[in-house]
Design an enzyme around this catalytic site. Structure first.
Site, PDB file in Angstrom:
ATOM      1  N   PRO A 197      68.656 -18.897 -28.593  1.00 19.83           N
ATOM      2  CA  PRO A 197      68.832 -20.181 -29.278  1.00 19.83           C
ATOM      3  C   PRO A 197      67.605 -20.483 -30.131  1.00 19.83           C
ATOM      4  O   PRO A 197      66.476 -20.140 -29.758  1.00 19.83           O
ATOM      5  CB  PRO A 197      68.948 -21.188 -28.123  1.00 19.83           C
ATOM      6  CG  PRO A 197      69.261 -20.370 -26.918  1.00 19.83           C
ATOM      7  CD  PRO A 197      68.639 -19.031 -27.128  1.00 19.83           C
ATOM      8  N   LYS A 198      67.814 -21.094 -31.286  1.00 17.90           N
ATOM      9  CA  LYS A 198      66.686 -21.515 -32.122  1.00 17.90           C
ATOM     10  C   LYS A 198      66.307 -22.939 -31.733  1.00 17.90           C
ATOM     11  O   LYS A 198      67.140 -23.839 -31.789  1.00 17.90           O
ATOM     12  CB  LYS A 198      67.031 -21.433 -33.605  1.00 17.90           C
ATOM     13  CG  LYS A 198      65.810 -21.599 -34.498  1.00 17.90           C
ATOM     14  CD  LYS A 198      66.133 -21.332 -35.954  1.00 17.90           C
ATOM     15  CE  LYS A 198      64.840 -21.299 -36.783  1.00 17.90           C
ATOM     16  NZ  LYS A 198      63.963 -22.454 -36.571  1.00 17.90           N
ATOM     17  N   ILE A 199      65.066 -23.134 -31.339  1.00 19.12           N
ATOM     18  CA  ILE A 199      64.594 -24.420 -30.835  1.00 19.12           C
ATOM     19  C   ILE A 199      64.071 -25.263 -32.000  1.00 19.12           C
ATOM     20  O   ILE A 199      63.261 -24.795 -32.805  1.00 19.12           O
ATOM     21  CB  ILE A 199      63.481 -24.218 -29.783  1.00 19.12           C
ATOM     22  CG1 ILE A 199      63.982 -23.314 -28.647  1.00 19.12           C
ATOM     23  CG2 ILE A 199      63.015 -25.562 -29.240  1.00 19.12           C
ATOM     24  CD1 ILE A 199      65.187 -23.843 -27.909  1.00 19.12           C
TER      25      ILE A 199
END
Length: 287
Positions: A24-26
């Site tokens: 996931p891209k935070i």
């Protein structure tokens, strides 16, 4: 000690590949955690020292270490990652304000790589070896976490990111070494939001188009400035027709009638109703 972080190229669409892992891209800001000789320093990707801004992260590991990750804030009301909150933390300078924000807007450091540990440089190791080392390192407190990842199934992960309205995903080659530059071995796919706007003006000095949307009551509401993604042909097209649409100007801007519509892509909306980093996609000629 600061190590310039490895940066991502942009993939045009979600993808799956057996040689990649996907994370996931935070939606926070990049943070390099450096513990040398027991002294902890925190740096942004541009080597700005932000050690004092995050007291909850100043807890030592069992040995010297350099980590790469993203620092983020959770909105206590929604339970969602909130970029504006972490920027509020980053911009706080006075110790009293920092201490107050630490209690009401705590950060989480989401770690995705280990670059050095116990005096050993790990950057030439394949990514999966570094991940294995990272998984065995105890985190010093609840404000640290290690990002999850899956192998191969990037499109499935991106579908989850869309459903949860998260920022996107990152794909990384499993055998990639850590390079302090932008690399195609690491690629990001942003979960863009697409919005139709009116172009209602432009900057006089540096490039920028003012944007607005129509509210439910039929009024125009400003939504920010397009600075990204506008090709030369689109600039020429707008400036070629806008002279007849000028309604006024001031020191910084020329204002236009709301006749020109454009589609933009944006990461999300800010709390005060502005587009966040909008990028031009195309003119909307159907309206």
């Amino acid at each position: 000690m600061f190590i310039s972080p490895m940066l991502l190229e942009t993939a045009h669409c979600p993808f799956s590949h057996s040689n990649y892992i996907f994370e996931p891209k935070i939606d926070g800001h990049r943070l390099v955690f450096s513990q040398q000789g027991g002294t902890i320093r925190l740096y942004t990707r541009h080597e700005t020292n932000c050690t004092s801004q995050y007291p909850e992260l100043l807890y030592p590991f069992d040995d010297d270490i350099i980590l790469d990750g993203e620092v983020a804030c959770i909105d206590p009301e929604t339970g969602r990652i909130d970029f504006e909150l972490v920027m509020n933390r980053f911009q706080a300078k006075k110790s009293e304000k920092i201490q107050k924000l630490t209690s009401i807007q705590p950060v989480t450091y989401v770690v995705f790589d280990v670059l050095q540990y116990k005096g050993k440089n790990l950057r030439k190791m394949p990514l999966m070896n570094r991940k294995e080392i990272l998984s065995g390192i105890p985190m010093p407190n609840k404000h640290f976490g290690v990002i999850p990842f899956i192998e191969a199934a990037g499109e499935a992960l991106f579908t989850q990111m869309e459903a949860q309205e998260l920022e996107g995903m990152v794909g990384k080659k499993q055998n990639s070494i850590y390079e302090s530059r932008r690399s195609a071995s690491w690629q990001k796919v942003i979960n863009w939001t697409y919005v139709d706007v009116f172009v209602t003006g432009y900057r006089k000095d540096e490039f920028g188009w003012l944007t607005s949307v129509v509210t439910e009551s039929g009024r125009l509401r400003p939504t920010g400035i397009i600075e990204l993604g506008v090709p030369p042909k689109a600039k020429s097209a707008l400036y070629g027709v806008c002279k007849s649409l000028v309604t006024g100007e001031d020191k910084n801007y020329v204002y236009l009638e709301p006749r020109i519509r454009a589609k933009v892509k944006t990461r999300n909306w800010t709390k005060n109703g502005m587009l966040r980093s909008p990028a031009f996609v195309e003119f909307n000629l159907s309206s």
